[in-house]
Enzyme design. Structure first.
Site, PDB file in Angstrom:
ATOM      1  CE  LYS A 111      -3.430  17.434  59.700  1.00 32.68           C
ATOM      2  NZ  LYS A 111      -4.261  18.359  60.475  1.00 32.68           N
ATOM      3  CE  LYS A 192       7.500  25.100  60.677  1.00 30.62           C
ATOM      4  NZ  LYS A 192       6.140  25.387  60.239  1.00 30.62           N
ATOM      5  CE  LYS A 195       1.081  24.785  66.677  1.00 28.34           C
ATOM      6  NZ  LYS A 195       0.610  24.282  65.431  1.00 28.34           N
TER       7      LYS A 195
HETATM    8  P1  ATP Z   1       3.389  21.927  63.263  1.00 35.29           P
HETATM    9  O1  ATP Z   1       4.518  21.505  64.149  1.00 35.29           O
HETATM   10  O2  ATP Z   1       2.100  21.237  63.547  1.00 35.29           O
HETATM   11  O3  ATP Z   1       3.777  21.960  61.808  1.00 35.29           O
HETATM   12  P2  ATP Z   1       3.963  24.693  63.487  1.00 35.29           P
HETATM   13  O4  ATP Z   1       4.601  25.048  64.784  1.00 35.29           O
HETATM   14  O5  ATP Z   1       4.845  24.552  62.316  1.00 35.29           O
HETATM   15  O6  ATP Z   1       3.065  23.413  63.659  1.00 35.29           O
HETATM   16  P3  ATP Z   1       1.651  25.880  62.222  1.00 35.29           P
HETATM   17  O7  ATP Z   1       0.396  25.655  62.992  1.00 35.29           O
HETATM   18  O8  ATP Z   1       1.897  25.068  60.999  1.00 35.29           O
HETATM   19  O9  ATP Z   1       2.892  25.802  63.237  1.00 35.29           O
HETATM   20  O10 ATP Z   1       1.759  27.400  61.801  1.00 35.29           O
HETATM   21  C1  ATP Z   1       1.069  28.476  62.378  1.00 35.29           C
HETATM   22  C2  ATP Z   1       1.696  29.757  61.851  1.00 35.29           C
HETATM   23  O11 ATP Z   1       3.003  29.946  62.444  1.00 35.29           O
HETATM   24  C3  ATP Z   1       1.926  29.773  60.332  1.00 35.29           C
HETATM   25  O12 ATP Z   1       1.624  31.054  59.835  1.00 35.29           O
HETATM   26  C4  ATP Z   1       3.410  29.490  60.181  1.00 35.29           C
HETATM   27  O13 ATP Z   1       3.947  30.061  59.005  1.00 35.29           O
HETATM   28  C5  ATP Z   1       4.007  30.127  61.445  1.00 35.29           C
HETATM   29  N1  ATP Z   1       5.220  29.418  61.894  1.00 35.29           N
HETATM   30  C6  ATP Z   1       5.267  28.199  62.435  1.00 35.29           C
HETATM   31  N2  ATP Z   1       6.529  27.849  62.767  1.00 35.29           N
HETATM   32  C7  ATP Z   1       7.314  28.905  62.413  1.00 35.29           C
HETATM   33  C8  ATP Z   1       8.728  29.169  62.487  1.00 35.29           C
HETATM   34  N3  ATP Z   1       9.566  28.286  63.000  1.00 35.29           N
HETATM   35  N4  ATP Z   1       9.197  30.342  62.034  1.00 35.29           N
HETATM   36  C9  ATP Z   1       8.335  31.254  61.527  1.00 35.29           C
HETATM   37  N5  ATP Z   1       6.995  31.072  61.420  1.00 35.29           N
HETATM   38  C10 ATP Z   1       6.476  29.915  61.846  1.00 35.29           C
END
Ligand code: ATP
Ligand code: LTN
Length: 330
Positions: A111, A192, A195
């Site tokens: 970051k 993956k 968001k």
């Molecule tokens: P970013 O886009 O900022 O990486 P993110 O959508 O990946 O965000 P995080 O805030 O990193 O989400 O994760 C929050 C929780 O949701 C974590 O426990 C993570 O393992 C779970 N998670 C996020 N995306 C997925 C996915 N596509 N499938 C399963 N679990 C997920």
């Protein structure tokens, strides 16, 4: 009963991936643990947040969690910034954390590289996280892989503090989300569903319009075969839709394959879309019912009072052990 705690930053939009991979698992586990769930708003401000948007996102995240089935009678639900002891404890812990340890945190390195003018809060962020965890004598911390290093630091700080000042903290353990429940992007099923993805065509958001969700599923990338079979390497798109359907309906992968044997992809996608839309619409209905209700404030008031009491005791205990008091009269 073991204690479980997790915090979520009120940034971004919650996706179906977050729901299946994280929120649903917390709902499934809420009977097994003494659970603490909070909004990590003080972590969010380590990078700039628009103030009026931030406060709305805090409330929205709480409403969404409740709408997804987090039971306020089984979880202590609170907002980090409403419990001032988190920051107070964090300072005492900072004075027991080495600069070198924080410099090795990979999230900080990533970051801080993106912005020349990063804040010192971004650097000390993991100590605030240790404070969140250690205050409540947490045994288990469910997190994504990116947060594992931070929980390990909390362990190191707890062990060091206990050695220096006597038994004060439970040493926590990080637990990763269950394998096999990773939801992939609908357009690029090798990556993956996230968001922060630029192309939102492959991402389902929990508060998205239901027709738009249906369209995204119907136009999900698949392969040129016509058989609903789980094979992540050769059929990542279909495998992703199978995982999604299985997680939502509670069926096994084999059961789903059996159900759709001989069916074409169009029929299969329609069923997946029906299942997802039905689940998401229930969440949205409940969300709309509670977002402006007093219920949220009552839950948060209760959570604040309960957790402040515990946190105050831990803070006073730490202060005493560190010699932060007036001393004995001569
Ligand atoms: P970013 O886009 O900022 O990486 P993110 O959508 O990946 O965000 P995080 O805030 O990193 O989400 O994760 C929050 C929780 O949701 C974590 O426990 C993570 O393992 C779970 N998670 C996020 N995306 C997925 C996915 N596509 N499938 C399963 N679990 C997920
Ligand atoms: N850093 C975490 C959020 C978070 C957290 C915590 C998670 C803050 N404090 C304590 C578990 C335990 C994140 O960005 N996902």
């Amino acid at each position: 009963m073991k204690k479980m705690l997790t915090g979520l930053q009120p940034t971004g939009v919650i996706t179906l991936g977050n729901y299946i991979g994280s929120i649903k698992q917390m709902v499934d586990n809420q009977d097994m643990y003494d659970s603490y769930l909070f909004v990590a708003d003080m972590h969010a401000i380590t990078v700039y947040q628009d103030p009026s948007e931030l406060s709305n996102k805090i409330r929205s995240l709480i409403a969404l969690y409740l709408a997804c089935g987090i039971d306020p009678n089984k979880n202590k639900i609170f907002i980090q910034s409403e419990n001032e002891y988190h920051a107070n404890v964090s300072w005492l812990l900072e004075c027991n954390t080495y600069f070198g340890e924080l410099s090795r945190m990979t999230q900080f390195k990533d970051k801080s590289m993106k912005n020349e003018n990063f804040t010192s809060g971004l650097f000390t962020y993991p100590v605030l996280m240790a404070s969140d965890i250690l205050i409540y004598d947490t045994d288990i911390v469910p997190v994504g892989v990116d947060q594992k290093q931070h929980v390990e630091l909390a362990r190191d700080i707890a062990i060091r503090f206990n050695k220096k000042y006597g038994d004060t903290f439970v040493v926590p353990t990080p637990v990763m989300s269950r394998v096999g429940t990773k939801i992939m992007d609908l357009q690029d099923p090798t990556k993956k569903m996230s968001k922060s993805s630029e192309n939102k065509k492959g991402v389902i958001m929990l508060l998205e319009d239901l027709d738009s969700i249906r369209k995204k599923i119907m136009s999900a990338t698949t392969d040129s075969e016509m058989c609903v079979k789980y094979d992540v390497i050769n059929k990542p798109g279909i495998s992703n839709l199978i995982t999604m359907y299985a997680s939502i309906t509670g069926k096994s992968i084999e059961e789903v394959e059996f159900m759709f044997e001989g069916k074409n992809y169009g029929e299969f996608k329609r069923e997946v879309a029906d299942a997802v839309v039905s689940e998401v619409s229930k969440i949205q209905n409940r969300y709309n019912e509670i977002i402006n209700s007093k219920e949220i404030d009552e839950i948060l008031d209760k959570g604040r009072e309960f957790t402040r009491e515990i946190a105050k005791k831990k803070y006073e205990d730490m202060k005493k052990k560190m010699g932060l008091f007036r001393g004995i009269e001569k």
